[in-house]
Design a protein around this motif. Structure first.
Motif, short mmCIF file in Angstrom:
data_model
loop_
_atom_site.label_atom_id
_atom_site.label_comp_id
_atom_site.label_asym_id
_atom_site.label_seq_id
_atom_site.Cartn_x
_atom_site.Cartn_y
_atom_site.Cartn_z
N LYS A 149 0.86 -1.18 0.00
CA LYS A 149 0.00 0.00 0.00
C LYS A 149 0.90 1.23 0.00
O LYS A 149 1.73 1.41 0.88
CB LYS A 149 -0.90 0.01 1.22
N ILE A 150 0.73 2.05 -0.98
CA ILE A 150 1.51 3.27 -1.08
C ILE A 150 0.71 4.38 -0.43
O ILE A 150 -0.39 4.71 -0.86
CB ILE A 150 1.82 3.60 -2.55
N SER A 151 1.25 4.94 0.63
CA SER A 151 0.53 5.99 1.35
C SER A 151 0.73 7.33 0.64
O SER A 151 1.76 7.58 0.01
CB SER A 151 1.02 6.07 2.79
N PRO A 152 -0.28 8.22 0.76
CA PRO A 152 -0.15 9.53 0.12
C PRO A 152 0.92 10.37 0.81
O PRO A 152 1.26 10.11 1.97
CB PRO A 152 -1.53 10.16 0.31
N PRO A 153 1.45 11.35 0.13
CA PRO A 153 2.47 12.20 0.75
C PRO A 153 1.91 12.95 1.96
O PRO A 153 0.76 13.38 1.96
CB PRO A 153 2.89 13.16 -0.36
N ILE A 154 2.73 13.12 2.97
CA ILE A 154 2.31 13.78 4.20
C ILE A 154 2.47 15.29 4.01
O ILE A 154 3.49 15.78 3.53
CB ILE A 154 3.16 13.31 5.38
N ASP A 155 1.43 16.02 4.41
CA ASP A 155 1.47 17.48 4.35
C ASP A 155 2.34 17.97 5.49
O ASP A 155 1.98 17.88 6.66
CB ASP A 155 0.06 18.05 4.46
N ARG A 156 3.51 18.47 5.18
CA ARG A 156 4.46 18.87 6.21
C ARG A 156 4.24 20.29 6.71
O ARG A 156 4.83 20.70 7.69
CB ARG A 156 5.88 18.72 5.68
N VAL A 157 3.38 21.06 6.04
CA VAL A 157 3.11 22.43 6.46
C VAL A 157 1.81 22.43 7.25
O VAL A 157 0.75 22.19 6.71
CB VAL A 157 2.99 23.37 5.24
N PRO A 158 1.87 22.70 8.56
CA PRO A 158 0.63 22.73 9.34
C PRO A 158 -0.20 23.97 8.96
O PRO A 158 0.35 25.03 8.68
CB PRO A 158 1.09 22.80 10.79
N SER A 159 -1.49 23.79 8.96
CA SER A 159 -2.33 24.94 8.61
C SER A 159 -2.32 25.93 9.75
O SER A 159 -2.39 25.57 10.92
CB SER A 159 -3.76 24.48 8.32
N ALA A 160 -2.22 27.21 9.43
CA ALA A 160 -2.12 28.25 10.43
C ALA A 160 -3.46 28.47 11.13
O ALA A 160 -3.51 28.77 12.31
CB ALA A 160 -1.65 29.54 9.80
N GLN A 161 -4.55 28.32 10.39
CA GLN A 161 -5.87 28.54 10.95
C GLN A 161 -6.73 27.30 10.72
O GLN A 161 -6.58 26.63 9.70
CB GLN A 161 -6.54 29.74 10.29
N PRO A 162 -7.61 27.01 11.65
CA PRO A 162 -8.52 25.89 11.41
C PRO A 162 -9.47 26.22 10.25
O PRO A 162 -9.74 27.39 9.96
CB PRO A 162 -9.28 25.74 12.72
N ALA A 163 -9.96 25.20 9.60
CA ALA A 163 -10.85 25.41 8.47
C ALA A 163 -12.12 26.11 8.94
O ALA A 163 -12.76 25.69 9.90
CB ALA A 163 -11.20 24.08 7.82
N ALA A 164 -12.46 27.19 8.28
CA ALA A 164 -13.66 27.94 8.63
C ALA A 164 -14.89 27.20 8.15
O ALA A 164 -14.85 26.46 7.16
CB ALA A 164 -13.60 29.33 8.00
N GLU A 165 -16.00 27.39 8.86
CA GLU A 165 -17.23 26.74 8.45
C GLU A 165 -17.70 27.33 7.12
O GLU A 165 -17.52 28.52 6.87
CB GLU A 165 -18.32 26.95 9.49
N LYS A 166 -18.30 26.49 6.32
CA LYS A 166 -18.80 26.94 5.04
C LYS A 166 -20.01 27.85 5.29
O LYS A 166 -20.91 27.48 6.04
CB LYS A 166 -19.21 25.73 4.21
N PRO A 167 -20.04 29.03 4.70
CA PRO A 167 -21.17 29.92 4.94
C PRO A 167 -22.47 29.32 4.40
O PRO A 167 -22.46 28.62 3.39
CB PRO A 167 -20.79 31.20 4.19
N ARG A 168 -23.55 29.58 5.10
CA ARG A 168 -24.83 29.05 4.69
C ARG A 168 -25.32 29.82 3.47
O ARG A 168 -25.07 31.00 3.31
CB ARG A 168 -25.83 29.17 5.82
N SER A 169 -26.05 29.12 2.63
CA SER A 169 -26.53 29.76 1.41
C SER A 169 -27.62 30.76 1.74
O SER A 169 -28.25 30.73 2.79
CB SER A 169 -27.07 28.71 0.45
#
Length: 60
Positions: free
Chosen positions: A8-28
């Motif tokens: 099993k070939i694992s995907p590349p690891i993201d070595r750059v941590p995200s600075a901010q948590p993912a924001a919630e998607k705005p409601r339509s």
């Protein structure tokens, strides 16, 4: 390269941590519009219940 591989070939690891948590998607806009209608109806029904009136059947 081999034709068959069983490793099993694992995907590349993201070595750059995200600075901010993912924001919630705005409601339509449509969902916000419907929420306003629901809130108004709930308030109307609560006012009718507290005044002692019978609940009206919704018209279709």
């Amino acid at each position: 390269m081999p034709v068959f591989t069983f490793e099993k070939i694992s995907p590349p690891i993201d070595r750059v941590p995200s600075a901010q948590p993912a924001a919630e998607k705005p409601r339509s806009v449509i969902v916000q519009f419907l929420d306003r209608f629901v809130e108004a109806r709930v308030k109307r029904m609560a006012a009718a219940d507290s005044s002692g009136q019978e609940k009206q059947k919704p018209e279709k």
